[in-house]
Design a protein around this motif. Sequence first.
Motif, PDB file in Angstrom:
ATOM      1  N   LEU A   1       8.078 -16.075  12.927  1.00 60.03           N
ATOM      2  CA  LEU A   1       6.946 -15.806  13.295  1.00 60.03           C
ATOM      3  C   LEU A   1       6.715 -14.280  13.005  1.00 60.03           C
ATOM      4  O   LEU A   1       7.583 -13.401  13.550  1.00 60.03           O
ATOM      5  CB  LEU A   1       6.769 -15.869  14.791  1.00 60.03           C
ATOM      6  CG  LEU A   1       6.884 -17.204  15.308  1.00 60.03           C
ATOM      7  CD1 LEU A   1       6.485 -17.442  16.672  1.00 60.03           C
ATOM      8  CD2 LEU A   1       5.691 -18.167  14.544  1.00 60.03           C
ATOM      9  N   ASP A   2       5.689 -13.851  12.350  1.00 63.15           N
ATOM     10  CA  ASP A   2       5.344 -12.235  12.006  1.00 63.15           C
ATOM     11  C   ASP A   2       4.460 -11.881  13.192  1.00 63.15           C
ATOM     12  O   ASP A   2       4.189 -12.732  14.084  1.00 63.15           O
ATOM     13  CB  ASP A   2       4.877 -11.996  10.522  1.00 63.15           C
ATOM     14  CG  ASP A   2       3.607 -12.927  10.448  1.00 63.15           C
ATOM     15  OD1 ASP A   2       2.998 -13.397  11.300  1.00 63.15           O
ATOM     16  OD2 ASP A   2       3.312 -13.282   9.222  1.00 63.15           O
ATOM     17  N   ARG A   3       4.062 -10.741  13.272  1.00 65.91           N
ATOM     18  CA  ARG A   3       3.310 -10.082  14.180  1.00 65.91           C
ATOM     19  C   ARG A   3       1.908 -10.879  14.172  1.00 65.91           C
ATOM     20  O   ARG A   3       1.333 -11.226  15.272  1.00 65.91           O
ATOM     21  CB  ARG A   3       3.345  -8.520  14.164  1.00 65.91           C
ATOM     22  CG  ARG A   3       2.163  -7.924  15.159  1.00 65.91           C
ATOM     23  CD  ARG A   3       2.362  -6.593  15.345  1.00 65.91           C
ATOM     24  NE  ARG A   3       1.406  -5.907  16.001  1.00 65.91           N
ATOM     25  CZ  ARG A   3       1.118  -5.957  17.351  1.00 65.91           C
ATOM     26  NH1 ARG A   3       1.830  -6.861  18.130  1.00 65.91           N
ATOM     27  NH2 ARG A   3       0.275  -5.497  17.972  1.00 65.91           N
ATOM     28  N   THR A   4       1.350 -11.172  13.181  1.00 70.53           N
ATOM     29  CA  THR A   4       0.210 -11.638  12.833  1.00 70.53           C
ATOM     30  C   THR A   4      -0.006 -13.089  13.742  1.00 70.53           C
ATOM     31  O   THR A   4      -0.634 -13.190  14.413  1.00 70.53           O
ATOM     32  CB  THR A   4      -0.376 -11.699  11.681  1.00 70.53           C
ATOM     33  OG1 THR A   4      -0.500 -10.366  11.069  1.00 70.53           O
ATOM     34  CG2 THR A   4      -1.930 -12.553  11.681  1.00 70.53           C
ATOM     35  N   THR A   5       1.125 -13.873  13.296  1.00 72.23           N
ATOM     36  CA  THR A   5       1.226 -15.066  13.850  1.00 72.23           C
ATOM     37  C   THR A   5       1.482 -15.002  15.216  1.00 72.23           C
ATOM     38  O   THR A   5       0.840 -15.683  16.151  1.00 72.23           O
ATOM     39  CB  THR A   5       2.523 -15.912  13.244  1.00 72.23           C
ATOM     40  OG1 THR A   5       2.321 -15.860  11.972  1.00 72.23           O
ATOM     41  CG2 THR A   5       2.665 -17.422  13.668  1.00 72.23           C
ATOM     42  N   THR A   6       2.233 -14.272  15.731  1.00 72.72           N
ATOM     43  CA  THR A   6       2.471 -13.662  17.280  1.00 72.72           C
ATOM     44  C   THR A   6       1.085 -13.390  18.096  1.00 72.72           C
ATOM     45  O   THR A   6       0.874 -14.046  19.109  1.00 72.72           O
ATOM     46  CB  THR A   6       3.441 -12.522  17.670  1.00 72.72           C
ATOM     47  OG1 THR A   6       4.911 -13.127  16.618  1.00 72.72           O
ATOM     48  CG2 THR A   6       3.895 -12.471  19.181  1.00 72.72           C
ATOM     49  N   LEU A   7       0.203 -12.769  17.380  1.00 71.82           N
ATOM     50  CA  LEU A   7      -0.918 -12.537  18.084  1.00 71.82           C
ATOM     51  C   LEU A   7      -1.944 -13.630  17.998  1.00 71.82           C
ATOM     52  O   LEU A   7      -2.687 -13.931  19.029  1.00 71.82           O
ATOM     53  CB  LEU A   7      -1.693 -11.423  17.305  1.00 71.82           C
ATOM     54  CG  LEU A   7      -0.919 -10.018  17.417  1.00 71.82           C
ATOM     55  CD1 LEU A   7      -1.754  -8.796  16.463  1.00 71.82           C
ATOM     56  CD2 LEU A   7      -1.137  -9.528  18.875  1.00 71.82           C
ATOM     57  N   TYR A   8      -1.705 -14.295  17.037  1.00 67.69           N
ATOM     58  CA  TYR A   8      -2.780 -15.763  16.936  1.00 67.69           C
ATOM     59  C   TYR A   8      -2.090 -16.670  18.182  1.00 67.69           C
ATOM     60  O   TYR A   8      -2.882 -17.201  18.913  1.00 67.69           O
ATOM     61  CB  TYR A   8      -2.436 -16.447  15.774  1.00 67.69           C
ATOM     62  CG  TYR A   8      -3.772 -15.962  14.635  1.00 67.69           C
ATOM     63  CD1 TYR A   8      -4.999 -16.067  14.862  1.00 67.69           C
ATOM     64  CD2 TYR A   8      -3.121 -15.297  13.473  1.00 67.69           C
ATOM     65  CE1 TYR A   8      -5.781 -15.584  14.170  1.00 67.69           C
ATOM     66  CE2 TYR A   8      -3.947 -14.652  12.666  1.00 67.69           C
ATOM     67  CZ  TYR A   8      -5.408 -15.204  12.844  1.00 67.69           C
ATOM     68  OH  TYR A   8      -6.573 -14.532  12.194  1.00 67.69           O
ATOM     69  N   LEU A   9      -0.874 -16.510  18.310  1.00 74.56           N
ATOM     70  CA  LEU A   9      -0.194 -17.382  19.431  1.00 74.56           C
ATOM     71  C   LEU A   9      -0.780 -16.897  20.777  1.00 74.56           C
ATOM     72  O   LEU A   9      -1.070 -17.644  21.763  1.00 74.56           O
ATOM     73  CB  LEU A   9       1.376 -17.380  19.314  1.00 74.56           C
ATOM     74  CG  LEU A   9       2.204 -18.171  20.310  1.00 74.56           C
ATOM     75  CD1 LEU A   9       1.644 -19.627  20.364  1.00 74.56           C
ATOM     76  CD2 LEU A   9       3.640 -17.846  20.124  1.00 74.56           C
ATOM     77  N   GLN A  10      -0.742 -15.623  21.040  1.00 72.30           N
ATOM     78  CA  GLN A  10      -1.311 -15.008  22.308  1.00 72.30           C
ATOM     79  C   GLN A  10      -2.554 -15.317  22.514  1.00 72.30           C
ATOM     80  O   GLN A  10      -3.182 -15.530  23.653  1.00 72.30           O
ATOM     81  CB  GLN A  10      -1.252 -13.540  21.980  1.00 72.30           C
ATOM     82  CG  GLN A  10      -1.560 -12.980  23.392  1.00 72.30           C
ATOM     83  CD  GLN A  10      -1.346 -11.100  23.266  1.00 72.30           C
ATOM     84  OE1 GLN A  10      -0.592 -10.642  22.573  1.00 72.30           O
ATOM     85  NE2 GLN A  10      -2.227 -10.497  23.703  1.00 72.30           N
ATOM     86  N   LEU A  11      -3.486 -15.269  21.237  1.00 70.67           N
ATOM     87  CA  LEU A  11      -4.747 -15.806  21.245  1.00 70.67           C
ATOM     88  C   LEU A  11      -5.082 -16.942  21.924  1.00 70.67           C
ATOM     89  O   LEU A  11      -5.953 -17.467  22.798  1.00 70.67           O
ATOM     90  CB  LEU A  11      -5.356 -15.582  19.933  1.00 70.67           C
ATOM     91  CG  LEU A  11      -6.855 -15.795  19.923  1.00 70.67           C
ATOM     92  CD1 LEU A  11      -7.735 -14.520  20.499  1.00 70.67           C
ATOM     93  CD2 LEU A  11      -7.430 -15.741  18.378  1.00 70.67           C
ATOM     94  N   ALA A  12      -4.175 -17.997  21.375  1.00 69.34           N
ATOM     95  CA  ALA A  12      -4.134 -19.096  21.875  1.00 69.34           C
ATOM     96  C   ALA A  12      -3.955 -19.467  23.343  1.00 69.34           C
ATOM     97  O   ALA A  12      -4.828 -20.354  23.929  1.00 69.34           O
ATOM     98  CB  ALA A  12      -3.255 -20.361  20.981  1.00 69.34           C
TER      99      ALA A  12
END
Length: 235
Positions: free
Chosen positions: A74-85
């Motif tokens: 998981l890169d940072r962008t993916t992590t932020l999308y996970l946080q968004l979800a």
Amino acid sequence: MDAALITALFALALIDSTSLGTLFIPIWLLLQPKRVTTSRLLTYLTTIAGFYFVIGIALMMGAASLAQALTGVLDRTTTLYLQLAIGIGLVVLSGYFWLRQRLTDSADKTDRWQTRVADQSSSTRGIAGLALLAGVLELTMMLPYLGAIGMLTTSDIGWSVRILLLSGYALIMIVPALVLFVIRSLVHEQVEPWLERLNKWIGKQADEATVWVPAVVGFLVVYSAAGGLGWVEPL
């Protein structure tokens, strides 16, 4: 440092400052027939703030270890999308609670806690134990704090800054109770009826927290993620 992160953490800390352990119990202590001494109230507040701080460090270490294990996946962008979800999920959960409107026996719970406060407020050791008990029992309801820990873990900042922000978070949590104590110490007779009314209002609004807390936490988690993705400007 991300201004959206700071804004969200400050808002979450303010929410946490109105919980059972950080506001309800201090108010009940202030309403005891025998005035609680400065040392006892400070013992209570420093104990519960320290408890949250230690738990926060442990949670961040665990989350950081998990994030390190997922490095490359998981890169940072993916992590932020996970946080968004996750934030959106909390908002949806709030809507579920609002539709369901569970009827809980909060009045009896409030009475039991007030009795416990009256029994334990006579000694410094009892006060410290009361703070630890409140902290432990709140672990299952610490959505704002878990949201803050998640934001700190996913943020692109060093450990020293994370610890500094966590310390500030724990301090903000106890500021309202400290302000009430100072006011009561200065104008005891005038503020007593107001504290009584505030206590009754808290008892009536306890159930509503199950609806609005997940909604607010979800919004702030979404806001922080959106700020990290560059979608929104900080407040």
